[in-house]
Design a protein around this motif. Structure first.
Motif, PDB file in Angstrom:
ATOM      1  N   UNK A 101     101.749  19.532  29.465  1.00 46.99           N
ATOM      2  CA  UNK A 101     100.648  18.997  28.920  1.00 46.99           C
ATOM      3  C   UNK A 101      99.914  18.294  30.147  1.00 46.99           C
ATOM      4  N   UNK A 102      99.768  18.992  31.322  1.00 45.35           N
ATOM      5  CA  UNK A 102      99.470  18.726  32.638  1.00 45.35           C
ATOM      6  C   UNK A 102      98.039  17.882  32.869  1.00 45.35           C
ATOM      7  N   UNK A 103      97.115  18.230  32.157  1.00 46.30           N
ATOM      8  CA  UNK A 103      95.971  17.510  32.217  1.00 46.30           C
ATOM      9  C   UNK A 103      95.446  17.506  33.780  1.00 46.30           C
ATOM     10  N   UNK A 104      95.299  16.478  34.322  1.00 40.91           N
ATOM     11  CA  UNK A 104      94.946  16.529  35.784  1.00 40.91           C
ATOM     12  C   UNK A 104      95.838  16.932  36.636  1.00 40.91           C
ATOM     13  N   UNK A 105      97.263  16.875  36.242  1.00 40.42           N
ATOM     14  CA  UNK A 105      98.242  17.323  37.102  1.00 40.42           C
ATOM     15  C   UNK A 105      98.790  16.241  38.087  1.00 40.42           C
ATOM     16  N   UNK A 106      98.345  15.017  37.787  1.00 43.56           N
ATOM     17  CA  UNK A 106      98.699  14.035  38.567  1.00 43.56           C
ATOM     18  C   UNK A 106     100.301  13.652  38.567  1.00 43.56           C
ATOM     19  N   UNK A 107     100.920  13.824  37.969  1.00 45.67           N
ATOM     20  CA  UNK A 107     102.634  13.783  37.851  1.00 45.67           C
ATOM     21  C   UNK A 107     103.060  14.691  38.685  1.00 45.67           C
ATOM     22  N   UNK A 108     102.695  15.934  38.266  1.00 46.10           N
ATOM     23  CA  UNK A 108     103.318  17.223  39.276  1.00 46.10           C
ATOM     24  C   UNK A 108     103.028  17.102  40.737  1.00 46.10           C
ATOM     25  N   UNK A 109     101.379  16.768  41.074  1.00 45.90           N
ATOM     26  CA  UNK A 109     100.876  16.734  42.151  1.00 45.90           C
ATOM     27  C   UNK A 109     101.517  15.581  42.970  1.00 45.90           C
ATOM     28  N   UNK A 110     101.940  14.449  42.219  1.00 49.24           N
ATOM     29  CA  UNK A 110     102.562  13.353  43.199  1.00 49.24           C
ATOM     30  C   UNK A 110     103.879  13.684  43.505  1.00 49.24           C
ATOM     31  N   UNK A 111     104.624  14.626  42.686  1.00 49.00           N
ATOM     32  CA  UNK A 111     105.884  14.946  43.047  1.00 49.00           C
ATOM     33  C   UNK A 111     105.874  15.874  44.243  1.00 49.00           C
ATOM     34  N   UNK A 112     104.982  16.819  44.276  1.00 50.08           N
ATOM     35  CA  UNK A 112     104.759  17.788  45.260  1.00 50.08           C
ATOM     36  C   UNK A 112     104.328  17.032  46.811  1.00 50.08           C
ATOM     37  N   UNK A 113     103.469  15.904  46.523  1.00 48.71           N
ATOM     38  CA  UNK A 113     103.013  15.134  47.612  1.00 48.71           C
ATOM     39  C   UNK A 113     104.045  14.388  48.185  1.00 48.71           C
ATOM     40  N   UNK A 114     105.299  14.069  47.311  1.00 48.42           N
ATOM     41  CA  UNK A 114     106.440  13.132  47.841  1.00 48.42           C
ATOM     42  C   UNK A 114     107.360  14.155  48.206  1.00 48.42           C
ATOM     43  N   UNK A 115     107.410  15.379  48.517  1.00 50.50           N
ATOM     44  CA  UNK A 115     108.229  16.338  48.908  1.00 50.50           C
ATOM     45  C   UNK A 115     108.934  17.416  47.976  1.00 50.50           C
ATOM     46  N   UNK A 116     108.421  17.554  46.812  1.00 48.50           N
ATOM     47  CA  UNK A 116     109.003  18.559  45.943  1.00 48.50           C
ATOM     48  C   UNK A 116     108.467  19.911  46.630  1.00 48.50           C
ATOM     49  N   UNK A 117     109.386  20.917  46.131  1.00 43.59           N
ATOM     50  CA  UNK A 117     109.006  22.193  46.709  1.00 43.59           C
ATOM     51  C   UNK A 117     108.159  22.820  45.847  1.00 43.59           C
ATOM     52  N   UNK A 118     107.930  22.824  44.571  1.00 41.60           N
ATOM     53  CA  UNK A 118     106.840  23.469  43.849  1.00 41.60           C
ATOM     54  C   UNK A 118     106.761  22.784  42.593  1.00 41.60           C
ATOM     55  N   UNK A 119     105.399  23.088  41.770  1.00 47.89           N
ATOM     56  CA  UNK A 119     105.502  22.687  40.613  1.00 47.89           C
ATOM     57  C   UNK A 119     104.482  23.647  39.577  1.00 47.89           C
TER      58      UNK A 119
END
Length: 181
Positions: free
Chosen positions: A51-69
């Protein structure tokens, strides 16, 4: 307009493309990621944002080092806006948008994820949410499922394979975490 709080994309503003989207507030995201930072290293993690919407949660995780979302949302306007937000952040190589109903996506994938964000519409019926959580559970690696709900909703009915570990309230929002048993 939400923004990325920290990391590689810190300060970038995210567009809200659909009236049906209710972005996670900066305050709630900041609290969730402070708690995550205290428990796990996001570096190299695979993230699923439902239910990603803007993607703020996943993009925040990628911004902080997650490999992919992987971002899943069935709203066409939200999916197009999400693609623009990914481009704004320069995360195209680490992000995939799936325009599909969340339950259909979960039934069709065998991929596993280290971290799952689930931010359904606040009005989702409890039985539909329980079905989504049951579908997510086998896809969760050793990490966490982070669920955002309205503060006023009933207690979450977690599948037997997930154990609740955190429940916090932030204004009208309740954030609950679970991990595999």
């Amino acid at each position: 307009m939400p923004r990325i709080i920290a990391g590689e994309f810190g300060g970038r503003r995210l567009a809200v493309a659909s009236d049906a989207t209710r972005p996670t507030s900066d305050r709630v995201r900041e609290a969730v990621f402070a708690a995550l930072d205290a428990r796990v290293d996001l570096a190299g993690m695979t993230v699923l944002d439902l239910f990603a919407g803007t993607g703020a949660l996943g993009l925040e995780a990628v911004s902080r080092g997650a490999a992919s979302a992987v971002f899943v949302d069935d709203d066409g306007r939200a999916a197009e806006g999400l693609k623009r937000n990914i481009a704004t952040c320069g995360a195209g190589q680490r992000a995939k948008v799936v325009r599909r109903a969340v339950d259909d996506f979960l039934r069709s994938t065998t991929d596993r994820y280290d971290l799952v964000f689930c931010d359904p519409p606040y009005g989702i019926p409890d039985d539909e949410l329980a079905a989504v959580l049951a579908l997510v559970a086998p896809l969760l690696g050793d990490g966490y499922l982070v669920l955002e709900r309205a503060r006023r909703t009933a207690d979450t009915s977690w599948p037997p394979t997930l154990r609740p570990v955190v429940a916090k309230r932030y204004g009208d929002t309740r954030v609950e975490w679970a991990e595999p048993r």
